[in-house]
Design a protein around this motif. Structure first.
Motif, PDB file in Angstrom:
ATOM      1  N   ILE A  60       1.874  -6.481  -3.505  1.00  0.00           N
ATOM      2  CA  ILE A  60       1.827  -7.934  -3.380  1.00  0.00           C
ATOM      3  C   ILE A  60       0.438  -8.360  -2.931  1.00  0.00           C
ATOM      4  O   ILE A  60      -0.214  -7.668  -2.139  1.00  0.00           O
ATOM      5  N   TRP A  92       6.111  -9.737   1.893  1.00  0.00           N
ATOM      6  CA  TRP A  92       6.764  -8.600   1.249  1.00  0.00           C
ATOM      7  C   TRP A  92       8.091  -8.281   1.927  1.00  0.00           C
ATOM      8  O   TRP A  92       9.085  -7.979   1.264  1.00  0.00           O
ATOM      9  N   GLN A 125      11.677  -5.519  -3.343  1.00  0.00           N
ATOM     10  CA  GLN A 125      11.552  -4.392  -2.419  1.00  0.00           C
ATOM     11  C   GLN A 125      12.531  -3.272  -2.751  1.00  0.00           C
ATOM     12  O   GLN A 125      12.333  -2.118  -2.362  1.00  0.00           O
ATOM     13  N   LEU A 140       2.743 -10.965  -7.612  1.00  0.00           N
ATOM     14  CA  LEU A 140       3.566  -9.743  -7.614  1.00  0.00           C
ATOM     15  C   LEU A 140       3.256  -8.937  -8.875  1.00  0.00           C
ATOM     16  O   LEU A 140       3.923  -9.091  -9.903  1.00  0.00           O
TER      17      LEU A 140
END
Length: 374
Positions: A52, A70, A109, A257
């Protein structure tokens, strides 16, 4: 890293002997290999590079903002998803978010872990069958797949195989039903994983592939790209901190991203792959049901696959055996040398035919003439 990918290649290598069908192999070899390769690729990008990149929000510190965004996720603004980039909005979903509906993105994630879990679920039916099969096929083969051995050894091994089939005829149904159960579990796994990913992506995955195709064929500029909608490459993140006066200050950051560029390609491929896998596996399950119900189909399949065996021998074997014996014989034929397998089947049919003849015409007790004369 190269050693990891070399280990992934082992999923695509065919084993020396086969104990299951080609559609079943697509689940635990091709699909598991693809999922593990995607998992390794994303893990390398995620933990080696920068997953990120965020702007500095109010002099807080770029690294702090990136770590916070994040961990706590980012979001897009619904009202800013349509529109022309560079004129109406800087990027789809990026706009002042005060009082506007948000779409929160928490999945990125967990993509690596989700792919690894999917690989485990795809391998589970194979693991079950491997334990239930117990090495039966390999034990019965006795290296007869090579076909190059002395005549004495070959004759002895053929007799052992023939004796096993003769002594255990009609006792393989439970063994075969467990394999069919594993194929049914593989079908249920594909369907379940589609709904699992649909839940993972907030109800947007079931129609993902169709939406991508529709978007590519549509010229409407105001439509939202489904890949950007599910896998945004630029999002917003709000960071809160105390100001100089002790009041809570709000700072908006824009985050990029880069992993979503890879994620969108992976899941577009998986959507179409799972669809193909579902169709093939459903057809395979229907094919198994026909085999269970129809001995005539079993005769036809053995005749088509093993042309060296005489038709009358095939008919006798199928008539005098059960469905489980058919599966075992078919798998043995896939692994054993064709000439050796032909000889074993002909001898088995001869034994079955002789037993049928004795049953229909039992031998006389003998001595009747001597008794009458006496």
């Amino acid at each position: 890293m190269l050693s990891v990918f070399n280990s992934v290649r082992s999923f695509f290598r065919l084993p020396p002997h086969s104990t299951d069908g080609p559609i079943f192999k697509l689940h635990y070899r091709a699909t598991v290999g693809v999922l593990v390769a995607c998992c390794v690729t994303l893990a390398a990008r995620q933990y080696v590079g920068d997953p990120i990149e965020c702007t500095d929000a109010g002099h807080v510190g770029k690294s702090i903002v990136e770590a916070y965004c994040w961990i706590h996720s980012t979001y897009s603004v619904h009202a800013a998803l349509p529109g022309r980039v560079g004129e109406d909005v800087p990027y789809p979903g990026v706009q002042n978010s005060r009082g506007k509906e948000r779409r929160v993105h928490r999945f990125y994630q967990w993509v690596t872990f989700c792919l690894f879990l999917q690989a485990i679920l795809f391998y589970t039916p194979r693991w079950l069958w491997k334990n239930w099969e117990g090495g039966k096929i390999q034990a019965l083969m006795m290296d007869l797949d090579v076909g190059i051995c002395s005549e004495v050894e070959k004759k002895q091994k053929k007799k052992l195989l023939l004796d096993y089939l003769w002594d255990n005829l009609k006792y393989h149904n439970w063994w075969a039903y467990r394999y069919y159960l594993c194929e049914l579990l593989a079908l249920a796994n594909v369907v379940g994983q589609m709904f699992l990913m649909n839940r993972f992506f907030d109800g947007e995955f079931l129609t993902f592939g169709i939406d991508v195709i529709s978007f590519m064929e549509d010229d409407d500029e105001n439509r939202v790209d489904p890949m950007i909608y599910i896998f945004p490459r630029m999002t917003k993140c709000t960071f809160y901190k105390y100001g100089v006066s002790g009041e809570v200050e709000r700072h908006d950051a824009v985050c990029i991203l880069p992993l979503n560029v890879v994620n969108e390609k992976i899941y577009v491929f998986l959507w179409f792959w799972f669809l193909v896998l579902f169709v093939l596996t459903a057809g395979c399950v229907a094919y198994r049901a026909v085999i269970i119900l129809s001995p005539r189909i079993r005769v036809y399949l053995l005749r088509i696959r093993f042309r060296l065996i005489r038709r009358d021998a095939v008919e006798v074997i199928v008539c005098k055996s059960k469905m489980g014996d058919f599966l075992l014989i078919y798998m043995l034929g896939e692994n054993v040398d064709s000439l050796i397998f032909r000889d074993v089947m002909h001898e088995l049919a001869a034994r079955l035919g002789h037993r049928h003849h004795l049953h229909m015409h039992p031998p006389s007790l003998g001595g009747g003439k001597e008794i009458q004369e006496a």
